[in-house]
Enzyme design. Structure first.
Site, PDB file in Angstrom:
ATOM      1  N   ASP A  67      39.828  38.676  44.502  1.00 48.55           N
ATOM      2  CA  ASP A  67      40.221  37.835  43.368  1.00 48.55           C
ATOM      3  C   ASP A  67      41.356  38.487  42.604  1.00 48.55           C
ATOM      4  O   ASP A  67      41.570  39.689  42.732  1.00 48.55           O
ATOM      5  CB  ASP A  67      39.042  37.730  42.389  1.00 48.55           C
ATOM      6  CG  ASP A  67      37.938  36.886  42.950  1.00 48.55           C
ATOM      7  OD1 ASP A  67      38.202  36.123  43.877  1.00 48.55           O
ATOM      8  OD2 ASP A  67      36.808  37.011  42.437  1.00 48.55           O
ATOM      9  N   LYS A  89      43.541  33.249  41.405  1.00 48.74           N
ATOM     10  CA  LYS A  89      44.617  32.547  40.695  1.00 48.74           C
ATOM     11  C   LYS A  89      45.806  33.467  40.567  1.00 48.74           C
ATOM     12  O   LYS A  89      45.664  34.635  40.250  1.00 48.74           O
ATOM     13  CB  LYS A  89      44.156  32.198  39.269  1.00 48.74           C
ATOM     14  CG  LYS A  89      43.261  31.021  39.216  1.00 48.74           C
ATOM     15  CD  LYS A  89      43.165  30.519  37.784  1.00 48.74           C
ATOM     16  CE  LYS A  89      42.119  29.441  37.690  1.00 48.74           C
ATOM     17  NZ  LYS A  89      40.901  29.825  37.025  1.00 48.74           N
ATOM     18  N   MET A 204      34.174  34.394  29.973  1.00 42.27           N
ATOM     19  CA  MET A 204      35.094  33.246  30.022  1.00 42.27           C
ATOM     20  C   MET A 204      35.022  32.419  28.740  1.00 42.27           C
ATOM     21  O   MET A 204      35.081  31.198  28.779  1.00 42.27           O
ATOM     22  CB  MET A 204      34.735  32.341  31.221  1.00 42.27           C
ATOM     23  CG  MET A 204      34.879  33.048  32.549  1.00 42.27           C
ATOM     24  SD  MET A 204      34.331  32.067  33.941  1.00 42.27           S
ATOM     25  CE  MET A 204      32.565  32.295  33.889  1.00 42.27           C
TER      26      MET A 204
END
Ligand code: SAH
Length: 526
Positions: A67, A89, A204
């Site tokens: 990741d 991402k 998050m």
């Protein structure tokens, strides 16, 4: 690490097979040509928080899918031969679709033996590791899970927050602050978290923080409850912001959080030990480029990193073979010498290569005694099964002769000294001053490598606060391989000679320190 496609590896004997029936099936042979997928926790960032098992897997992985959350420091530990794929991402873009990742893992396991799926923190905490494990197992591929230190635990420890504390908090909840982005998410009922005495670790949660705070206060949580928001936890850029629950939304917005951040809500935040937390280290958050003239890991760089600096060394070096066979020849008549002396790891490695080249092993050294200058050199010998007879920490002739005198001798000691070409050899001179007969041979050459402008780019972007030159040689090498631009960075030179060389090369020093680390640190903090 490389990013080319792997050939199908040969399935070797299992590494850890215990003695037993010769036809015991290999643990790796789970199907024709099928490897194992390891779902591995990379921890929150500091490579020191990896588990031993994770490190071993990174060292023998064939393919690594990671990741974006996995830190550069952890990725640097991946074996150079592994194929490394970022499926996270990138630059605000979208991550690779989950179904595509599952497919990649399964396909990789069909062509490679050790497939590592590396995830930030723990793979099963808000990391979709459970889904990947199911998909992999459904496809008939063996899956193993290696837990990691989840952000809440690593980050709280490095920020100095005890997540539970007798008489203050007896409950800790890991909860996601991301809601509504995925219709299949189970909604969090914030009204159940209104009581004092519970610590909330919110993952998050930065974007939704103002609304979360409002809902918790509405549920009964005191608006004065202390909150800490830790950005880039356990990394050199760790930053902690504190405010009461009633104001944390505004304070966080004003702080401009860009990195991953964990929110800790609860009375325990008031117990935070600011004085001994990660951020209290002398050079925390300072990004330092140590210019080097030799390939070895510099002790200075290690010590600066130990004080919390984010240290980069440049340029990179390649070790090249020796120009002739004099090292091979010298080793073949090793019994003509009393000692062999090393000043660096590269020369140690070159000697072992030379032994192999002439068809021998470590016994080529025969009865030679080993002298190592510096602890790192001694450690390099130790890794090859040799304990240095003497470890020297200075070039002072008195110290060297004292060390040699410990070993009875009737004539001046005869020392074989394999060294790197083009490097000034203070050690050889020091050995001679101490009365030794020294035979210098070139063990290898090293060449600085241009990095295609990566370091220059970081300097120009203002990502480096300080460039440290430790020797005049490092000034020349840096000038040649990184370039004349040092943009906004401050320049520190160690010693007046280095300062003069830096000045002459166009790097006017802002800081001139004397040779001690303390003086450099003092100057950098001023
Ligand atoms: N599996 C991960 C969590 C992934 S969710 C784990 O176990 O830690 C991603 C969230 O984790 C981020 O939004 C942030 O809230 C938290 N996080 C991960 N790394 C972090 C870090 N170094 N510092 C602060 N928070 C971090």
């Amino acid at each position: 690490m490389r990013d080319t496609v792997l050939p199908h590896p040969v399935d070797p004997a299992p590494r850890n097979a215990d003695a037993g029936p010769a036809n015991r099936p290999s643990p790796y042979r789970t199907g024709r040509g099928t490897g194992t997928v390891y779902l591995v926790g990379a921890g929150p960032g500091d490579p020191g928080l990896l588990t031993v098992r994770a490190l071993r897997l990174l060292r023998r992985a064939d393919v690594v899918f990671h990741d974006s959350l996995v830190s550069d420091g952890v990725l640097r530990l991946v074996v150079a031969s592994a194929e490394c794929v970022n499926v996270g991402k990138r630059a605000g873009g979208r991550s690779t679709d989950q179904a595509v990742i599952n497919r990649m893992l399964i396909d990789a396991a069909r062509r490679a033996r050790t497939v590592v799926r590396l995830k930030g923190g723990d793979p099963l905490i808000f990391g979709r590791g459970g889904e990947e494990a199911l998909a992999v197992r459904d496809a008939g591929v063996r899956c193993r899970i290696v837990p990691g230190v989840t952000a809440a635990l690593g980050v709280a420890a490095y920020a100095g927050i005890p997540m539970t504390h007798r008489g203050v908090s007896s409950k800790l909840t890991f909860v996601t602050g991301r809601e509504g982005e995925d219709a299949s998410d189970v909604r969090v009922d914030w009204s159940r978290h209104g009581e004092a005495g519970e610590t909330l670790a919110i993952y998050m949660g930065v974007r939704g923080l103002p609304s979360l705070a409002t809902r918790l206060i509405r549920a009964g949580r005191d608006a004065a409850t202390p909150v800490a928001l830790v950005e880039n936890g356990t990394l050199p850029r760790q930053r902690t912001i504190e405010a009461p629950l009633g104001r944390i939304g505004d304070v966080a917005a004003a702080a401009g959080i860009t990195g991953p951040a964990l929110i800790v809500i609860g009375e325990v935040v008031a117990l935070r030990q600011r004085s001994d937390c990660f951020e209290a280290r002398a050079l925390h958050g300072v990004s330092i480029l140590v210019a080097r003239s030799r390939p070895q890991r510099s002790r200075l760089a290690r010590r600066l990193a130990g004080l919390g600096a984010d240290v980069l060394q440049a340029p990179a070096f390649d070790a090249l073979p020796a120009p002739d066979a004099s090292l091979d020849a010298a080793l073949l008549c090793a019994d003509a010498y009393d000692w062999i002396a090393f000043t660096d790891e590269t020369a140690v490695a070159a000697c072992w290569d030379a032994a192999r080249r002439v068809g021998r092993d470590a016994r080529i050294f025969g009865a030679l005694r080993f002298a190592a200058f510096g602890r790192a050199t001694a450690a390099a010998l130790q890794r090859r099964g040799v304990r240095a007879d003497v470890v020297l920490h200075s070039f002072a002739p008195a110290a060297i002769s004292a060390a040699f005198d410990e070993y009875a001798r009737s004539r001046p000691p005869c020392v074989l000294f394999p060294r790197i070409a083009d490097q000034r050899s203070e050690a050889a001179a020091a050995l001679r001053n101490a009365g030794a007969v020294v035979h210098e041979v070139i063990a290898c050459r090293t060449a600085a490598r241009d990095d295609g402008g990566v370091v220059r780019g970081r300097l120009e972007n203002g990502e480096i606060d300080v460039v440290v030159f430790a020797s005049s040689n490092s000034v020349q090498v840096f000038r040649r391989h990184v370039g004349p631009l040092v943009a906004r960075a401050r320049i520190a030179a160690i010693g007046p000679r280095t300062a003069r060389a830096a000045e002459a090369a166009g790097f006017t020093p802002h800081v001139v320190a004397n040779a001690t680390l303390d003086s450099l640190v003092r100057a950098l903090r001023a």
